[in-house]
Scaffold this motif. Sequence first.
Motif, PDB file in Angstrom:
ATOM      1  N   TYR A  94       0.827  -1.203   0.000  1.00 51.04           N
ATOM      2  CA  TYR A  94       0.000   0.000   0.000  1.00 51.04           C
ATOM      3  C   TYR A  94       0.863   1.256   0.000  1.00 51.04           C
ATOM      4  N   TRP A  99      -2.572   3.729  -4.806  1.00 53.81           N
ATOM      5  CA  TRP A  99      -3.668   3.737  -5.769  1.00 53.81           C
ATOM      6  C   TRP A  99      -3.985   2.334  -6.278  1.00 53.81           C
ATOM      7  N   ASN A 100      -2.986   1.662  -6.799  1.00 51.36           N
ATOM      8  CA  ASN A 100      -3.219   0.343  -7.387  1.00 51.36           C
ATOM      9  C   ASN A 100      -3.524  -0.721  -6.331  1.00 51.36           C
ATOM     10  N   THR A 102      -5.173  -0.226  -3.505  1.00 51.49           N
ATOM     11  CA  THR A 102      -6.574  -0.017  -3.132  1.00 51.49           C
ATOM     12  C   THR A 102      -7.504  -0.532  -4.227  1.00 51.49           C
ATOM     13  N   ASN A 103      -7.199  -0.227  -5.476  1.00 52.11           N
ATOM     14  CA  ASN A 103      -8.030  -0.708  -6.585  1.00 52.11           C
ATOM     15  C   ASN A 103      -8.046  -2.233  -6.641  1.00 52.11           C
ATOM     16  N   ARG A 104      -6.903  -2.853  -6.417  1.00 52.64           N
ATOM     17  CA  ARG A 104      -6.820  -4.320  -6.442  1.00 52.64           C
ATOM     18  C   ARG A 104      -7.674  -4.919  -5.325  1.00 52.64           C
ATOM     19  N   GLN A 106     -10.261  -3.579  -3.802  1.00 52.25           N
ATOM     20  CA  GLN A 106     -11.687  -3.311  -4.015  1.00 52.25           C
ATOM     21  C   GLN A 106     -12.215  -3.999  -5.262  1.00 52.25           C
ATOM     22  N   SER A 108     -11.966  -2.927  -8.269  1.00 49.66           N
ATOM     23  CA  SER A 108     -12.612  -1.949  -9.133  1.00 49.66           C
ATOM     24  C   SER A 108     -12.133  -2.029 -10.581  1.00 49.66           C
ATOM     25  N   GLY A 109     -10.882  -2.420 -10.786  1.00 52.88           N
ATOM     26  CA  GLY A 109     -10.358  -2.477 -12.141  1.00 52.88           C
ATOM     27  C   GLY A 109     -10.105  -1.106 -12.733  1.00 52.88           C
ATOM     28  N   TYR A 110     -10.455  -0.054 -12.028  1.00 54.92           N
ATOM     29  CA  TYR A 110     -10.242   1.307 -12.509  1.00 54.92           C
ATOM     30  C   TYR A 110      -8.798   1.694 -12.283  1.00 54.92           C
ATOM     31  N   SER A 111      -8.152   2.182 -13.294  1.00 49.61           N
ATOM     32  CA  SER A 111      -6.743   2.522 -13.139  1.00 49.61           C
ATOM     33  C   SER A 111      -6.464   3.909 -13.686  1.00 49.61           C
ATOM     34  N   GLU A 112      -6.001   4.746 -12.838  1.00 52.86           N
ATOM     35  CA  GLU A 112      -5.584   6.085 -13.216  1.00 52.86           C
ATOM     36  C   GLU A 112      -4.387   6.417 -12.358  1.00 52.86           C
TER      37      GLU A 112
END
Length: 129
Positions: A94, A99-100, A102-104, A106, A108-112
Amino acid sequence: GDTIIIGYPCHKAVCQFRGRTWTAWYSLDLPFDNGPWKLGGLPGLILAASESRHEFSFVATGIEQMRQTATISFHPKRYLRSTPAKLQRLLEDYWKDQWNTTNRLQGSGYSEPPKAQRTFNACLMDKYE
């Protein structure tokens, strides 16, 4: 030594912990053996603590009486079983890439790309090997 912190008379205690010399100020008027972070075990509540290199310090700024009780509830289905070593690896991941990670977690698959990353000082973190 004696001092007054947020209106409570306090006594001084000094100890060695994790390679640092800590000074804690505790009040017998608050008969709780707690304190900030992993400090505790004194005959009163620790209202201030600092280590000799002045890299870390804690100071109470106030105490409030709760108007009503609060219930803490846990939802077991929302949590995963883990071990201290797995949690340590997760926290290290972390702090390397918040960012990645947290996305992993959750899903979410959202990546920015993040705008900024915070640094991590692991000197107060438990190490499990």
